[in-house]
Design an enzyme around this catalytic site. Structure first.
Site, PDB file in Angstrom:
ATOM      1  N   ARG A  68       0.805  -1.229   0.000  1.00 19.89           N
ATOM      2  CA  ARG A  68       0.000   0.000   0.000  1.00 19.89           C
ATOM      3  C   ARG A  68       0.837   1.277   0.000  1.00 19.89           C
ATOM      4  O   ARG A  68       0.342   2.357   0.322  1.00 19.89           O
ATOM      5  CB  ARG A  68      -0.996   0.013   1.169  1.00 19.89           C
ATOM      6  CG  ARG A  68      -2.003  -1.133   1.113  1.00 19.89           C
ATOM      7  CD  ARG A  68      -3.101  -0.943   2.151  1.00 19.89           C
ATOM      8  NE  ARG A  68      -4.088  -2.004   2.066  1.00 19.89           N
ATOM      9  CZ  ARG A  68      -4.060  -3.120   2.783  1.00 19.89           C
ATOM     10  NH1 ARG A  68      -3.079  -3.315   3.650  1.00 19.89           N
ATOM     11  NH2 ARG A  68      -4.995  -4.032   2.640  1.00 19.89           N
TER      12      ARG A  68
ATOM     13  N   LYS B 257       2.960  11.101 -11.630  1.00 20.70           N
ATOM     14  CA  LYS B 257       2.120  10.226 -12.461  1.00 20.70           C
ATOM     15  C   LYS B 257       2.868   8.914 -12.674  1.00 20.70           C
ATOM     16  O   LYS B 257       3.979   8.897 -13.201  1.00 20.70           O
ATOM     17  CB  LYS B 257       1.837  10.867 -13.816  1.00 20.70           C
ATOM     18  CG  LYS B 257       0.664  11.816 -13.838  1.00 20.70           C
ATOM     19  CD  LYS B 257       0.361  12.218 -15.278  1.00 20.70           C
ATOM     20  CE  LYS B 257      -0.878  13.064 -15.382  1.00 20.70           C
ATOM     21  NZ  LYS B 257      -1.172  13.418 -16.797  1.00 20.70           N
TER      22      LYS B 257
ATOM     23  N   GLU C 256       8.825  17.301 -25.522  1.00 18.66           N
ATOM     24  CA  GLU C 256       8.228  17.704 -24.243  1.00 18.66           C
ATOM     25  C   GLU C 256       8.748  19.069 -23.794  1.00 18.66           C
ATOM     26  O   GLU C 256       8.023  19.848 -23.176  1.00 18.66           O
ATOM     27  CB  GLU C 256       8.517  16.647 -23.166  1.00 18.66           C
ATOM     28  CG  GLU C 256       7.844  15.295 -23.407  1.00 18.66           C
ATOM     29  CD  GLU C 256       6.353  15.298 -23.061  1.00 18.66           C
ATOM     30  OE1 GLU C 256       5.798  16.363 -22.742  1.00 18.66           O
ATOM     31  OE2 GLU C 256       5.739  14.215 -23.127  1.00 18.66           O
TER      32      GLU C 256
ATOM     33  N   LYS D 256       6.670  22.530 -14.566  1.00 18.61           N
ATOM     34  CA  LYS D 256       5.849  21.390 -14.177  1.00 18.61           C
ATOM     35  C   LYS D 256       5.576  21.394 -12.671  1.00 18.61           C
ATOM     36  O   LYS D 256       4.455  21.100 -12.229  1.00 18.61           O
ATOM     37  CB  LYS D 256       6.502  20.069 -14.590  1.00 18.61           C
ATOM     38  CG  LYS D 256       5.591  18.878 -14.309  1.00 18.61           C
ATOM     39  CD  LYS D 256       5.869  17.697 -15.171  1.00 18.61           C
ATOM     40  CE  LYS D 256       4.764  16.648 -15.018  1.00 18.61           C
ATOM     41  NZ  LYS D 256       5.060  15.414 -15.772  1.00 18.61           N
TER      42      LYS D 256
ATOM     43  N   GLU E  37      -4.774  16.465 -11.602  1.00 19.10           N
ATOM     44  CA  GLU E  37      -5.268  16.815 -12.935  1.00 19.10           C
ATOM     45  C   GLU E  37      -6.767  17.113 -12.957  1.00 19.10           C
ATOM     46  O   GLU E  37      -7.493  16.696 -13.854  1.00 19.10           O
ATOM     47  CB  GLU E  37      -4.922  15.709 -13.935  1.00 19.10           C
ATOM     48  CG  GLU E  37      -4.824  16.181 -15.368  1.00 19.10           C
ATOM     49  CD  GLU E  37      -4.256  15.121 -16.304  1.00 19.10           C
ATOM     50  OE1 GLU E  37      -5.037  14.523 -17.048  1.00 19.10           O
ATOM     51  OE2 GLU E  37      -3.041  14.899 -16.276  1.00 19.10           O
TER      52      GLU E  37
ATOM     53  N   ARG F 260      -3.543  21.191 -14.633  1.00 24.28           N
ATOM     54  CA  ARG F 260      -2.531  20.190 -14.992  1.00 24.28           C
ATOM     55  C   ARG F 260      -2.848  19.518 -16.324  1.00 24.28           C
ATOM     56  O   ARG F 260      -1.951  19.034 -17.008  1.00 24.28           O
ATOM     57  CB  ARG F 260      -2.392  19.140 -13.884  1.00 24.28           C
ATOM     58  CG  ARG F 260      -1.271  18.135 -14.167  1.00 24.28           C
ATOM     59  CD  ARG F 260      -0.939  17.234 -13.001  1.00 24.28           C
ATOM     60  NE  ARG F 260       0.168  16.341 -13.354  1.00 24.28           N
ATOM     61  CZ  ARG F 260       0.786  15.525 -12.508  1.00 24.28           C
ATOM     62  NH1 ARG F 260       0.415  15.495 -11.243  1.00 24.28           N
ATOM     63  NH2 ARG F 260       1.774  14.754 -12.918  1.00 24.28           N
TER      64      ARG F 260
ATOM     65  N   ASN G 243      -1.014  17.972 -21.106  1.00 24.16           N
ATOM     66  CA  ASN G 243      -1.315  16.930 -22.088  1.00 24.16           C
ATOM     67  C   ASN G 243      -1.415  17.470 -23.510  1.00 24.16           C
ATOM     68  O   ASN G 243      -1.896  16.766 -24.400  1.00 24.16           O
ATOM     69  CB  ASN G 243      -2.623  16.218 -21.723  1.00 24.16           C
ATOM     70  CG  ASN G 243      -2.471  15.353 -20.487  1.00 24.16           C
ATOM     71  OD1 ASN G 243      -1.621  14.472 -20.434  1.00 24.16           O
ATOM     72  ND2 ASN G 243      -3.276  15.623 -19.477  1.00 24.16           N
TER      73      ASN G 243
ATOM     74  N   HIS H 105      -0.918  15.177 -26.447  1.00 20.28           N
ATOM     75  CA  HIS H 105      -0.870  13.800 -25.967  1.00 20.28           C
ATOM     76  C   HIS H 105      -2.076  12.960 -26.384  1.00 20.28           C
ATOM     77  O   HIS H 105      -1.952  11.745 -26.540  1.00 20.28           O
ATOM     78  CB  HIS H 105      -0.717  13.777 -24.449  1.00 20.28           C
ATOM     79  CG  HIS H 105       0.671  14.099 -23.982  1.00 20.28           C
ATOM     80  ND1 HIS H 105       1.295  15.295 -24.259  1.00 20.28           N
ATOM     81  CD2 HIS H 105       1.565  13.372 -23.261  1.00 20.28           C
ATOM     82  CE1 HIS H 105       2.511  15.292 -23.727  1.00 20.28           C
ATOM     83  NE2 HIS H 105       2.687  14.139 -23.117  1.00 20.28           N
TER      84      HIS H 105
ATOM     85  N   HIS I  64      -0.914   9.724 -27.976  1.00 22.85           N
ATOM     86  CA  HIS I  64      -1.182   8.405 -27.394  1.00 22.85           C
ATOM     87  C   HIS I  64      -1.914   7.502 -28.387  1.00 22.85           C
ATOM     88  O   HIS I  64      -1.706   6.276 -28.410  1.00 22.85           O
ATOM     89  CB  HIS I  64      -2.003   8.542 -26.112  1.00 22.85           C
ATOM     90  CG  HIS I  64      -1.220   9.058 -24.948  1.00 22.85           C
ATOM     91  ND1 HIS I  64      -1.804   9.452 -23.770  1.00 22.85           N
ATOM     92  CD2 HIS I  64       0.114   9.248 -24.780  1.00 22.85           C
ATOM     93  CE1 HIS I  64      -0.873   9.854 -22.924  1.00 22.85           C
ATOM     94  NE2 HIS I  64       0.302   9.747 -23.522  1.00 22.85           N
TER      95      HIS I  64
ATOM     96  N   HIS J 281       7.627   8.099 -27.659  1.00 24.85           N
ATOM     97  CA  HIS J 281       6.590   8.946 -27.071  1.00 24.85           C
ATOM     98  C   HIS J 281       6.732  10.399 -27.534  1.00 24.85           C
ATOM     99  O   HIS J 281       5.751  11.037 -27.935  1.00 24.85           O
ATOM    100  CB  HIS J 281       6.656   8.871 -25.545  1.00 24.85           C
ATOM    101  CG  HIS J 281       5.698   9.778 -24.846  1.00 24.85           C
ATOM    102  ND1 HIS J 281       4.328   9.635 -24.922  1.00 24.85           N
ATOM    103  CD2 HIS J 281       5.909  10.879 -24.063  1.00 24.85           C
ATOM    104  CE1 HIS J 281       3.738  10.586 -24.218  1.00 24.85           C
ATOM    105  NE2 HIS J 281       4.671  11.350 -23.691  1.00 24.85           N
TER     106      HIS J 281
END
Length: 354
Positions: free
Chosen positions: A118, A140, A182, A224, A234, A238, A242, A245, A249, A262
């Protein structure tokens, strides 16, 4: 040494940026609270840097998990491999995981740290430009699924991010270019002055001038950190990170993870988002041309794969994590230095672009 702070109250942590950090013996140890450490890395990075990192940890009991290289390795099978190793070697809740590698290693190690018993501590040591300026900062963590990128994961922050820019000297040229996508993203989405700085310093960046690289990486990490501090999970601002993205993606998932890097997919995604903005009369054509030129200067692709049309894009875009109530939500640049989220983009508009 540049030291930034990502401010999240009790979960705040430092980001260190400098050369020769792999040889600073006390930097890692101040963020490790017990005697057990597991380093997760891959077959490319391990021969270069694993022993350097282990030499800083002689007072700890250290073991490692070495995965194969590539985006395709960010999967549930390797997540299980890390979990099985931790269990078999009786790691406890006071153990620390160290992610030594690029974005794939950082993401999967962070997710393992979030889930094992956990939640245990982990430290990011990113070795690629893309991971240094983006994926190592912000918490993330995820693995990929054949139906979607980063669909299985958690928000889970590291205890520190240690960026040794010397690792960029061993980075293949294509990987460096992918990382620049990026970097350029930060200029487009919220800092027109930084975009202009990148235009002015292209030659120095490509030549690997140390102080220029440190300044560039610091700027990206600060941007960032500021955004994540304001919106960790997000729920709002935030999402602007993206930019490109949703399209990117889709390219990665459709082409097979790793066939397009990427950053390459994000570069093309940003061009598509900018073209959509032009079609909506939100962005000047001259701004689109500047975006295309800077991406071209770093040898990044501007055009999606010929095998991908509207149908191939939209089946992946409908699964995007930003969508709410079945509505597509896209990040659109309205100027170099300003982007917005729009949920009023219908599929007819997208069909014209794609």
């Amino acid at each position: 040494m540049v030291t930034l702070k990502l401010d999240l109250g009790e979960r705040s942590y430092p980001i260190y940026i400098e050369s020769n950090l792999f040889n600073q013996n006390n930097l890692l140890s101040q963020h490790i609270r017990a005697k057990r450490v597991c380093i997760v890395t891959n077959t490319v990075v391990a021969p270069l840097y694993l022993e350097k990192i282990k030499s800083q940890l002689h007072q700890y009991q250290v073991d490692e998990v070495i995965l194969a290289d590539g985006e395709a390795e960010k999967n549930l099978s390797n997540f299980d491999k890390i979990m099985s190793h931790l269990l078999a070697n009786t790691h406890g809740r006071d153990s620390t995981l160290i992610a030594l590698g690029g974005g794939v290693i950082g993401d999967i190690t962070g997710f393992a740290a979030a889930c094992y018993q956990r939640g245990i501590d982990f430290i990011q040591i990113p070795t690629t430009l893309l991971s240094q300026v983006d994926s190592s900062v912000g918490g993330k963590t995820a693995v990929n699924h054949p139906l979607g990128k980063n669909m299985i994961g958690a928000f889970y922050q590291p205890k520190a991010v240690i960026i040794d820019i010397d690792s960029l000297t061993t980075l293949p040229k294509r990987e460096f270019s992918a990382g620049m996508a990026e970097v350029i993203k930060y200029g487009i989405l919220g800092d027109g002055d930084f975009f202009a700085w990148l235009e002015a310093n292209t030659k120095a960046i490509k030549a690997g001038e140390q102080q220029v690289l440190i300044q560039m990486i610091e700027k990206c990490c600060q941007c960032k950190a500021d955004i994540v501090s304001a919106d960790e999970t997000e729920a709002g601002v935030r999402a602007l990170l993206n930019l490109g993205h949703t399209f990117g993606h889709a390219i990665e998932a459709e082409q097979g993870y790793g066939n397009w890097l990427h950053g390459e997919a994000v570069a093309t995604g940003m061009v598509l988002a900018a073209k959509l903005a032009v079609a909506m009369n939100l962005l000047e054509v001259s701004e689109l041309r500047r975006i295309e030129q800077l991406l071209t200067d770093f040898e990044l692709p501007l055009i999606a794969p010929q095998t991908m049309g509207f149908n191939e894009f939209i089946k992946h875009m409908r699964r995007d994590k930003k969508n709410i109530g079945g509505k597509l939500r896209l990040i659109i640049p309205t100027a170099i230095g300003k982007s917005v989220m729009r949920d009023d983009i219908n599929e007819d508009m997208l069909q014209q672009i794609l």
